[in-house]
Design a protein around this motif. Structure first.
Motif, PDB file in Angstrom:
ATOM      1  N   GLY A  12       0.811  -1.215   0.000  1.00  0.00           N
ATOM      2  CA  GLY A  12       0.000   0.000   0.000  1.00  0.00           C
ATOM      3  C   GLY A  12       0.841   1.259   0.000  1.00  0.00           C
ATOM      4  N   LEU A  13       2.040   1.184  -0.582  1.00  0.00           N
ATOM      5  CA  LEU A  13       2.941   2.336  -0.627  1.00  0.00           C
ATOM      6  C   LEU A  13       3.168   2.752  -2.085  1.00  0.00           C
ATOM      7  CD1 LEU A  13       5.437   1.114   2.106  1.00  0.00           C
ATOM      8  CD2 LEU A  13       3.775   2.984   2.326  1.00  0.00           C
ATOM      9  N   ALA A  14       3.682   3.959  -2.269  1.00  0.00           N
ATOM     10  CA  ALA A  14       3.717   4.519  -3.620  1.00  0.00           C
ATOM     11  C   ALA A  14       4.968   4.129  -4.409  1.00  0.00           C
ATOM     12  CB  ALA A  14       3.606   6.047  -3.539  1.00  0.00           C
ATOM     13  N   HIS A  15       6.107   3.936  -3.744  1.00  0.00           N
ATOM     14  CA  HIS A  15       7.367   3.776  -4.480  1.00  0.00           C
ATOM     15  C   HIS A  15       8.240   2.677  -3.877  1.00  0.00           C
ATOM     16  CE1 HIS A  15       6.351   7.601  -6.341  1.00  0.00           C
ATOM     17  NE2 HIS A  15       6.128   8.071  -5.130  1.00  0.00           N
ATOM     18  N   GLY A  16       9.039   2.053  -4.748  1.00  0.00           N
ATOM     19  CA  GLY A  16       9.969   1.029  -4.291  1.00  0.00           C
ATOM     20  C   GLY A  16      11.259   1.067  -5.083  1.00  0.00           C
ATOM     21  N   ALA A  17      12.346   0.652  -4.444  1.00  0.00           N
ATOM     22  CA  ALA A  17      13.641   0.526  -5.133  1.00  0.00           C
ATOM     23  C   ALA A  17      14.266  -0.802  -4.725  1.00  0.00           C
ATOM     24  CB  ALA A  17      14.564   1.681  -4.763  1.00  0.00           C
ATOM     25  N   CYS A  18      14.444  -1.695  -5.716  1.00  0.00           N
ATOM     26  CA  CYS A  18      15.075  -2.987  -5.438  1.00  0.00           C
ATOM     27  C   CYS A  18      16.572  -2.802  -5.218  1.00  0.00           C
ATOM     28  CB  CYS A  18      14.873  -3.943  -6.613  1.00  0.00           C
ATOM     29  SG  CYS A  18      13.190  -4.540  -6.791  1.00  0.00           S
ATOM     30  N   VAL A  19      17.117  -3.582  -4.305  1.00  0.00           N
ATOM     31  CA  VAL A  19      18.566  -3.574  -4.033  1.00  0.00           C
ATOM     32  C   VAL A  19      19.036  -5.027  -3.875  1.00  0.00           C
ATOM     33  CG1 VAL A  19      18.546  -1.261  -2.996  1.00  0.00           C
ATOM     34  CG2 VAL A  19      18.167  -3.260  -1.539  1.00  0.00           C
ATOM     35  N   GLY A  20      20.324  -5.179  -3.572  1.00  0.00           N
ATOM     36  CA  GLY A  20      20.932  -6.502  -3.599  1.00  0.00           C
ATOM     37  C   GLY A  20      20.528  -7.449  -2.478  1.00  0.00           C
ATOM     38  N   SER A  21      20.054  -6.915  -1.343  1.00  0.00           N
ATOM     39  CA  SER A  21      19.659  -7.770  -0.223  1.00  0.00           C
ATOM     40  C   SER A  21      18.812  -6.955   0.754  1.00  0.00           C
ATOM     41  CB  SER A  21      20.904  -8.296   0.526  1.00  0.00           C
ATOM     42  OG  SER A  21      21.575  -7.225   1.167  1.00  0.00           O
ATOM     43  N   GLY A  22      18.188  -7.642   1.695  1.00  0.00           N
ATOM     44  CA  GLY A  22      17.466  -6.949   2.755  1.00  0.00           C
ATOM     45  C   GLY A  22      18.419  -6.144   3.631  1.00  0.00           C
ATOM     46  N   THR A  23      19.607  -6.680   3.831  1.00  0.00           N
ATOM     47  CA  THR A  23      20.628  -5.964   4.613  1.00  0.00           C
ATOM     48  C   THR A  23      20.997  -4.649   3.933  1.00  0.00           C
ATOM     49  OG1 THR A  23      21.493  -8.110   5.309  1.00  0.00           O
ATOM     50  CG2 THR A  23      22.921  -6.194   5.649  1.00  0.00           C
ATOM     51  N   ASP A  24      21.250  -4.708   2.625  1.00  0.00           N
ATOM     52  CA  ASP A  24      21.559  -3.472   1.889  1.00  0.00           C
ATOM     53  C   ASP A  24      20.378  -2.503   1.921  1.00  0.00           C
ATOM     54  OD1 ASP A  24      24.060  -4.354   1.304  1.00  0.00           O
ATOM     55  OD2 ASP A  24      23.743  -4.633  -0.853  1.00  0.00           O
TER      56      ASP A  24
END
Ligand SMILES: *Cc1c(COP(=O)(O)O)cnc(C)c1O
Length: 362
Positions: free
Chosen positions: A45-57
């Motif tokens: 339910g959020l407007a924006h996302g940015a994928c990265v290499g891991s949850g830690t990152d």
């Protein structure tokens, strides 16, 4: 997790995802990455996302995007995976470990409120542990009034809701993991930062690739933390199964909880008010001789594990770089008594019954 069984059941969807990406050849920052960002943001339910290499990152970049000051103090639970707190040290801050409530293993609200009031912390990382959410309404209001940032660590809570609302509404940035042990995992590592704040997500996009602003101009020192397109494509295929898999885990959890109701000395997990618990983990509380029970189950071919075996302040990696708010008595108690049963959608009914019977015989 049994990724081998998961692959057998989803071979065609996963192989099609791989084939599509290898065919178009945009193996980094391909359109499947953008599709996953939009889809995961919508799920929360959020407007924006940015994928990265891991949850830690995701956690490290979130702290950097929030301009955390060097030496900043960030409250975090003492009962969680190491990455919920190591990210703070990575970003130049000091974790302040906080105790949990005995019933749900979530952070104590009163402890967080008094840390905010006292002005002793700059930020909070809230962990929605094992698959259910902490009630953040009061903590969020108090934090905003004092300029304390909040990051929600939803690595274990994809698909969870509280009063119908997913993680992310009571924080600046929400981070999720696509580690293969999580409910929706890559065939490798992956993570995502989510927010309604477009500028924060744009900053994370910059930080995930060397601070690249435009036309070979690099604004600031960044990381190289990209989610491979092929992983995004596979995760997208798995998200098609998210609801089915969640329902299956919940059914298994309900079966375990019924079996445990007849067994003295073992407490099933409790569900906090308003929660849809997704049972990323099924964590029992064993009054006495937890390790004997684990050994007995192992002999029967049933693998269990302990999440988590040590309060984080005692982990060697945090020696000399943390503080503790008061004490971690309830964390220490949990570490001595918790035991997790196998829970993944590909467990068969026969296996679940076998596990329940073994518990009954103990
Ligand atoms: C798994 C996990 C992380 C780290 O995610 P990775 O993708 O493994 O780097 C952070 N916090 C919690 C609570 C986790 O369970």
């Amino acid at each position: 997790m049994r990724l081998d069984r998961q692959f057998e059941e989803n071979r065609e969807a996963f192989m099609n995802a791989v084939e599509t990406v290898f065919t178009h050849g945009r193996v980094l920052q391909g359109k499947e990455v953008v599709a996953l960002e939009e889809r995961t943001a919508a799920l929360f339910g959020l407007a924006h996302g940015a994928c990265v290499g891991s949850g830690t990152d995701a956690l490290i970049l979130a702290l950097k995007a929030l301009n955390m000051k060097p030496g900043a103090k960030v409250a975090v639970t003492g009962l969680t995976f190491v990455a919920s707190a190591s990210c703070i040290v990575h970003a130049g801050g000091t974790p302040v470990f906080v105790d949990i409530d005995a019933d749900h293993y979530l952070n104590r609200e009163d402890a967080l409120l008094s840390l905010i009031e006292s002005g002793d912390i700059d930020g909070i990382i809230v962990v929605h542990l094992y698959g259910q959410m902490m009630d953040l309404a009061r903590v969020h209001d108090a934090a905003r009034a004092k300029g304390v940032f909040i990051i929600e660590d939803a690595a274990q809570a994809l698909g969870a809701t509280r009063n119908g609302v997913a993680p992310g509404k009571c924080s600046d940035i929400t981070c999720c993991s696509f580690d293969p042990t999580k409910v929706i995992g890559a065939q490798g590592s992956g993570g995502i930062c989510l927010s309604d704040d477009e500028a924060l997500i744009a900053r994370i996009r910059k930080l995930r690739y060397h601070g690249h602003a435009r036309n070979r101009v690099y604004d600031e020192i960044g990381h190289n933390s990209q989610l491979p397109t092929v992983q995004a494509a596979i995760i997208n295929a798995k998200l098609d199964r998210e609801e089915d898999w969640r329902k299956r885990r919940q059914a298994i959890a309900a079966r375990y909880t019924t079996a445990l109701s007849n067994i003295e000395g073992i407490q099933p997990p409790m569900i906090a008010d308003g929660n849809e618990h997704i049972f990323h983990k099924y964590v029992m509380y064993v009054d006495d001789h937890r390790d004997d029970l684990a050994a007995y189950l192992k002999e029967k071919g049933i693998g269990t594990s302990v999440h988590y075996s040590m309060p984080l302040d005692q982990q060697p990696c945090f020696a000399g770089n943390h503080e503790v708010a008061g004490n971690l008595d309830m964390v220490a108690d949990a570490c001595a008594h918790v035991l997790s049963l196998p829970i993944y959608p590909e467990l068969t009914d026969e296996e679940v019954e076998y596990i329940c019977a073994a518990l009954g015989e103990y």
